[in-house]
Design a protein around this motif. Structure first.
Motif, mmCIF file in Angstrom:
data_model
loop_
_atom_site.group_PDB
_atom_site.id
_atom_site.type_symbol
_atom_site.label_atom_id
_atom_site.label_comp_id
_atom_site.label_asym_id
_atom_site.label_seq_id
_atom_site.Cartn_x
_atom_site.Cartn_y
_atom_site.Cartn_z
ATOM 1 N N GLU A 1 43.101 18.051 57.408
ATOM 2 C CA GLU A 1 42.508 18.780 58.529
ATOM 3 C C GLU A 1 41.754 17.879 59.492
ATOM 4 O O GLU A 1 41.301 18.343 60.546
ATOM 5 C CB GLU A 1 41.594 19.892 57.989
ATOM 6 C CG GLU A 1 40.260 19.431 57.414
ATOM 7 C CD GLU A 1 40.346 18.694 56.092
ATOM 8 O OE1 GLU A 1 39.306 18.172 55.643
ATOM 9 O OE2 GLU A 1 41.459 18.595 55.529
ATOM 10 N N ASP B 1 29.897 24.691 58.658
ATOM 11 C CA ASP B 1 30.156 23.284 58.332
ATOM 12 C C ASP B 1 30.047 22.475 59.622
ATOM 13 O O ASP B 1 30.186 23.039 60.707
ATOM 14 C CB ASP B 1 31.560 23.156 57.733
ATOM 15 C CG ASP B 1 31.752 21.922 56.864
ATOM 16 O OD1 ASP B 1 32.842 21.737 56.323
ATOM 17 O OD2 ASP B 1 30.790 21.125 56.738
ATOM 18 N N GLU C 1 29.304 20.387 48.019
ATOM 19 C CA GLU C 1 30.698 20.011 48.236
ATOM 20 C C GLU C 1 31.119 18.957 47.226
ATOM 21 O O GLU C 1 30.493 17.893 47.134
ATOM 22 C CB GLU C 1 30.879 19.463 49.656
ATOM 23 C CG GLU C 1 32.289 19.034 49.948
ATOM 24 C CD GLU C 1 32.508 18.660 51.409
ATOM 25 O OE1 GLU C 1 33.440 17.897 51.657
ATOM 26 O OE2 GLU C 1 31.733 19.121 52.262
HETATM 27 O O1 FHN Z 1 34.697 17.892 57.344
HETATM 28 C C1 FHN Z 1 34.758 18.968 56.455
HETATM 29 C C2 FHN Z 1 36.048 18.962 55.710
HETATM 30 O O2 FHN Z 1 37.108 18.996 56.597
HETATM 31 C C3 FHN Z 1 36.096 20.176 54.809
HETATM 32 O O3 FHN Z 1 36.036 21.349 55.587
HETATM 33 C C4 FHN Z 1 34.913 20.135 53.856
HETATM 34 C C5 FHN Z 1 34.875 21.410 53.014
HETATM 35 O O4 FHN Z 1 33.728 21.480 52.282
HETATM 36 N N1 FHN Z 1 33.646 20.003 54.557
HETATM 37 C C6 FHN Z 1 33.544 18.935 55.542
HETATM 38 C C7 FHN Z 1 33.266 17.597 54.946
HETATM 39 O O5 FHN Z 1 31.939 17.614 54.469
#
Ligand code: FHN
Length: 456
Positions: free
Chosen positions: A58, A206, A268
Motif C-alpha cells: 500500500e 493512522d 501495531e
Molecule cells: O503506514 C501504515 C501502513 O500502511 C499500515 O496501514 C499500518 C497498519 O497498522 N499502519 C501504518 C504504518 O505504521
C-alpha cells in the motif's frame, strides 16, 4: 454543487461549534461499546485500494515516488468484478471474527466509497462505479458483524495536505496548500462515513506520525515533536465523531500514549508492552481497551511477491497471547485487485476458525490474567473461570504463582479430563495426566475459582 456546499456548510458549522474533548467523558453507549469490543477479541483488518493493482503493497506511491497525476491512472483500470461482500464477511465470521476494519481511505488519498466532497473515489473514477463500503456495510449488518473504518490522516493526493509531512514528498503537488481546508475536507469525509453507512463501530486513524519531526514519531523515547507545527485539531475531529455516533470507538495509531477523546488503543505488529518493531518506543499502555494488529505475511496491502506467511499455529498463538495481554487481535488481509482474497489467507483463516469453534469460549468475553504472560503461555479469565493456555511446555507439571483465590477444580478444556491441583500460599502446581501433546496448538487447563475470588 449546491449539495456539496450545503454539506461543507453543515460540517463547518458542526466543526466550529464542536466542544473541545480535552475533558472527554465517554457516553454510556460508548462505554458499553468498549466492553463489547473487549469481549469480541478478534477482528479482520482489510487493506484494499487501487494500490493492489501494482501488487507491491500500500506504500507503492511513496516508495516508487509516483507523482499524483500518474498515480491517478490506477483507478481508471481498477475493476474488482469478483468482489463479493458476502464472501468476505462469511470468511471473517467463519474464522471466529466479530468485526471488520477496512481502509476507507489510505495514505494515497483514494476513497473506497462514494464521497460527495471528492470525485477521487471508487464510484467516480473507476469502471467498477460501485460503493464497496456500502456493500460491505449492508452485509456486515446482515451477518451481525461490526464494521470499523480505517482512515488515513495523511494524504499523498490532496493539494491542501500542506505543509507536507515526512512522506509523500515527490507527488508533484504544488508547494502550497491550506491545511485547515484539508482538515475540513477530512472531517467532511468522516461525516459521510458516519452518516451514510449505518451504525459504524469505530474509526481507526493512522498517519498522524507523518507530521512528527523525525522518526521519533516512529522511533524515540518521548512524544514526537511536530515537524511543521501543524495542529491536527484532533479535539474537533473526535467530538464530531462522538456527536455523529456516540457509540463509535475512536482509536489512533499514532504510536504514543492515548490522547483525550480516544476509546481504544492499538499496537501495531506488537503485543501491548513489547517493542519489537521499533516504532512504538514512546508508546505506553493506557487504560483503554487494547488491540494488536498484524499481517498474515509481511504486507498490509496485496503484495504478490510476499510469501512470508505466518503458520496457522503462529497466528493462533498470537491471538491467544493477545488475549492474555488483555488485547484484541486484528488480523490483516490485503485483497487482490479483482476483489478476491488470496487462497493462502483464506486457508489459514478457515483453520483458525476451526480452532475457535472448539476453543473460542476460552477467548471471547475474557480478560487477560490473572497470571501475566510467561514463556510457557498466558492466562485468560471470565467469571469464575481461569484458562491456562499452555503454548510451549513439555512437562506434565506446571507451576503457577499464587492466584487471587482458591482453585476448586481443574480439567483439560479439550476433553474435560481432571487435572490434579496442589496449591499453597506460594502457588498452584497443576499436574496433567500426560505432557501437552506436540500437535496441540494450545493445551488449555480450565480452573474453577472458588466464588470469593471469582474474577469479574
Ligand atoms: O503506514 C501504515 C501502513 O500502511 C499500515 O496501514 C499500518 C497498519 O497498522 N499502519 C501504518 C504504518 O505504521
Amino acid at each position: 454543487m449546491i449539495r456539496i456546499l450545503l454539506v461543507f456548510l453543515l460540517v463547518s458549522l458542526s466543526i466550529v461549534v464542536a466542544p473541545a474533548q480535552s475533558v472527554y467523558q465517554p457516553s454510556a453507549e460508548n462505554l458499553a461499546a468498549r466492553k463489547a469490543f473487549q469481549d469480541d477479541k478478534f477482528g479482520l483488518f482489510i487493506h484494499w485500494g487501487v494500490y493492489s493493482l501494482l501488487a507491491d503493497g500500500e506504500w507503492i506511491m511513496n516508495q516508487r515516488q509516483i507523482p499524483a497525476k500518474d498515480y491517478e491512472k490506477l483507478p481508471t483500470f481498477f475493476n474488482p468484478v469478483d468482489f463479493n461482500a458476502k464472501e468476505w464477511v462469511s470468511m471473517a465470521k467463519n474464522a471466529g471474527m466479530k468485526y471488520i476494519t477496512i481502509t476507507s481511505k489510505h495514505h494515497d488519498g483514494f476513497a473506497m466509497y462514494d464521497s460527495k466532497v471528492s470525485d477521487y473515489d471508487i464510484v467516480d473514477r473507476t469502471p467498477y462505479k460501485k460503493d464497496v463500503l456500502k456493500m460491505l456495510a449492508d452485509e456486515c449488518q446482515a451477518q451481525g458483524i461490526k464494521l470499523f473504518f480505517y482512515h488515513s490522516h495523511l494524504d499523498w493526493h490532496h493539494p491542501d495536505y500542506y505543509p507536507r509531512g515526512r512522506t509523500g514528498q515527490k507527488t508533484g503537488r504544488p508547494e502550497s496548500g491550506d491545511f485547515e481546508k484539508y482538515l475540513t475536507y477530512m472531517d467532511t469525509q468522516l461525516t459521510e462515513l458516519l452518516t451514510n453507512y449505518g451504525p459504524i463501530a469505530g474509526i481507526w486513524f493512522d498517519g498522524w506520525w507523518d507530521q512528527s519531526a523525525d522518526d521519533a514519531g516512529h522511533v524515540g523515547k518521548t512524544a514526537p515533536a511536530n515537524k511543521n507545527g501543524i495542529d491536527w485539531k484532533l479535539d474537533r475531529t473526535y467530538s464530531l465523531i462522538h456527536k455523529l455516533q456516540p457509540a463509535a470507538l475512536i482509536g489512533n495509531n499514532h504510536h504514543v500514549a492515548p490522547f483525550p477523546g480516544e476509546d481504544f488503543q492499538m499496537f501495531e505488529k506488537d503485543l501491548p508492552g513489547s517493542k519489537s518493531t521499533g516504532f512504538n518506543e514512546a508508546q505506553t499502555i493506557g487504560q483503554l481497551p487494547l488491540e494488536t494488529c498484524e499481517t498474515m505475511n509481511g504486507s498490509w496491502g496485496f503484495n504478490i511477491k510476499d510469501n512470508r506467511y505466518k503458520s496457522t499455529k503462529d497466528l493462533v498463538h498470537y491471538l491467544v497471547k493477545a488475549a492474555g495481554h488483555n488485547a484484541n487481535f486484528l488480523l490483516n488481509v490485503g485483497p487482490m485487485p479483482n476483489g478476491k482474497v488470496q487462497p493462502e489467507f483464506v486457508k489459514s483463516l478457515a483453520e483458525i476458525g476451526q480452532w475457535m469453534q472448539k476453543n473460542g469460549e476460552t477467548i471471547y468475553g475474557t480478560r487477560g490474567g490473572p497470571v501475566e504472560a510467561r514463556n510457557w503461555g498466558v492466562t485468560t479469565a471470565k467469571g469464575n473461570k481461569v484458562y491456562v493456555h499452555i503454548l510451549d511446555w513439555a512437562d506434565r507439571q506446571l507451576t503457577l504463582p499464587a492466584l487471587p483465590g482458591k482453585v476448586s477444580a481443574a480439567r483439560l478444556f479439550a476433553d474435560k479430563s481432571p487435572v490434579k491441583i496442589t496449591q499453597s500460599a506460594e502457588g498452584v502446581v497443576l499436574t496433567m495426566a500426560a505432557p501437552p501433546a506436540a500437535d496441540m496448538l494450545d493445551t488449555i487447563i480450565e480452573l474453577d475459582m472458588a466464588p470469593a475470588t471469582a474474577k469479574k
